[in-house]
Design an enzyme around this catalytic site. Structure first.
Site, mmCIF file in Angstrom:
data_model
loop_
_atom_site.group_PDB
_atom_site.id
_atom_site.type_symbol
_atom_site.label_atom_id
_atom_site.label_comp_id
_atom_site.label_asym_id
_atom_site.label_seq_id
_atom_site.Cartn_x
_atom_site.Cartn_y
_atom_site.Cartn_z
ATOM 1 N N ARG A 15 0.740 -1.081 0.166
ATOM 2 C CA ARG A 15 0.089 -0.093 -0.049
ATOM 3 C C ARG A 15 0.981 1.112 0.086
ATOM 4 N NH1 ARG A 15 -3.502 -0.334 -2.708
ATOM 5 N NH2 ARG A 15 -4.196 1.750 -1.779
ATOM 6 N N ILE A 16 1.652 1.341 0.880
ATOM 7 C CA ILE A 16 2.685 2.440 0.965
ATOM 8 C C ILE A 16 3.653 2.489 -0.161
ATOM 9 C CG2 ILE A 16 4.497 3.834 2.184
ATOM 10 C CD1 ILE A 16 1.444 3.880 3.278
ATOM 11 N N CYS A 156 1.262 7.232 10.027
ATOM 12 C CA CYS A 156 0.353 7.990 9.200
ATOM 13 C C CYS A 156 -0.340 8.959 10.228
ATOM 14 C CB CYS A 156 -0.553 7.557 8.405
ATOM 15 S SG CYS A 156 -1.646 6.102 9.019
ATOM 16 N N THR A 157 -0.747 8.217 11.359
ATOM 17 C CA THR A 157 -1.423 8.972 12.516
ATOM 18 C C THR A 157 -0.351 10.018 13.186
ATOM 19 O OG1 THR A 157 -2.940 7.120 12.719
ATOM 20 C CG2 THR A 157 -2.818 8.647 14.333
ATOM 21 N N ARG A 201 -9.299 -7.316 16.718
ATOM 22 C CA ARG A 201 -8.718 -7.473 15.369
ATOM 23 C C ARG A 201 -9.010 -8.836 14.440
ATOM 24 N NH1 ARG A 201 -3.599 -3.343 14.143
ATOM 25 N NH2 ARG A 201 -4.188 -1.678 15.964
#
Length: 335
Positions: A15-16, A156-157, A201
């Site tokens: 994804r990144i 990212c957060t 999760r």
């Protein structure tokens, strides 16, 4: 005279990695010269062109072990090494290796890219291990870089919350704060109910609202040590594939109004945090901020002050915004 672009070797086309690839197409300052992933060429060819979040990138293709994009100068060799020391970073004159597999997150493991010939390594996640790795958040503490060979782009957060915390603390002083990131699901979760080290999760990501942990509050205090002991937080994973929002509730030292707080963010967005922190007064929802290159974009309509408590909502594309900061940090550490 324009300087040469930073030459990047990209390890990991998940994804990144794929967001970094797309972001690089809009940069004159960073170029990807090599991509390594265990996927075969046909899979990389497919994922370079098609993406469920970002849409189709016409003209992207892999031929004879090289990824190109029609209408651009992009050209990157494709490799399939499981051992980073065997990557041709020396031959490709790589300035910075992007470690984006999620696997090599300790300083020792990431340093294998140095052995392969890269000058620097930037980890696309919070670091692991006992040996410290400096976390750099562009726009917040990137100027504390002191020549380290291996650094982290944090999370990212963390990139979302620390510019907001920086503005609030510098302008009004933060006494205490709680953050809740309402976060898109990620590949670490399950498509269907199944085993996971974190019980909640284990549940199907696209079917549930899942309270869970985040390391962003602790990481924020590493990036902004003046906030040590003042912040905590959690995450709520929600059924969207991308696009997140952080709620930040703070007790400020100063008495403020919503207008005071929003004015501080507007000034920062037009000043020292331009390109990193954005603001919006529009009636946006999460899908509207996909493809947003900012680390964070404050939702000015949602700012609220009640009896000394201030609440901020700030949006972020948790993939693309973060990936743009990878490019910024790479450029900075090679200056």
């Amino acid at each position: 005279m324009m300087s040469e672009p930073v030459r990047v070797g990209l390890n990991g086309f998940g994804r990144i990695g794929r967001n970094v690839f797309r972001a690089s197409l809009h940069s004159d300052d960073v170029e990807i010269v090599g991509i390594n992933d265990v996927m075969d060429d046909s899979e990389i060819d497919y994922f370079a062109q098609y993406d469920s979040v970002m849409g189709e990138l016409e003209g992207a293709s892999v031929d004879d072990g090289v990824l190109t994009v029609d209408g651009t100068d992009f050209e990157a060799g494709i490799f399939h090494e499981t051992d980073p020391t065997q990557l041709p970073w020396d031959d490709l004159d790589v300035d910075v290796a992007f470690e984006a597999t999620g696997i090599f997150r300790t300083k020792e493991d990431a340093s294998q890219h140095l052995d392969a010939g890269a000058d620097k390594v930037l980890i696309s996640a919070p670091p692991k291990g006992d040996e410290p790795v400096k976390q750099l958040v562009y726009g917040v503490n990137h100027d504390e870089y002191d020549g380290e060979d291996v650094v982290s782009n944090a999370s990212c957060t963390t990139n979302s919350i620390t510019p907001v915390a920086k503005v609030l603390d510098e302008e009004f002083g933060i006494n205490a704060g709680q953050l809740t990131t309402v976060h898109a699901y990620t590949g670490s979760q399950n498509l269907m109910d199944g085993p996971n080290g974190k019980p909640r999760r284990r549940r199907a990501a696209a079917e549930n609202i899942i309270p869970t942990s985040t390391g962003a509050a602790q990481a924020a205090t590493e990036v902004l040590p003046e906030l040590e002991g003042k912040l905590d937080g959690m995450a709520i994973r929600v059924p969207v594939p991308n696009g997140s929002i952080t709620e930040f509730v703070v007790d400020l030292d100063d008495d403020v109004t919503e207008s005071d707080v929003n004015a501080a963010f507007e000034d920062a967005a037009a000043g020292e945090l331009e390109g990193v922190l954005g603001v919006t007064s529009d009636d946006v929802v999460s899908s509207d901020i996909l493809g947003d290159p900012y680390s964070t974009q404050v939702d000015l309509q949602s700012t609220n002050v009640v009896s000394g408590m201030t609440k901020i909502l700030t949006w972020y594309d948790n993939e693309y915004g973060f990936s743009n900061r990878m490019l910024d940090v790479a450029e900075y550490i090679t200056e």
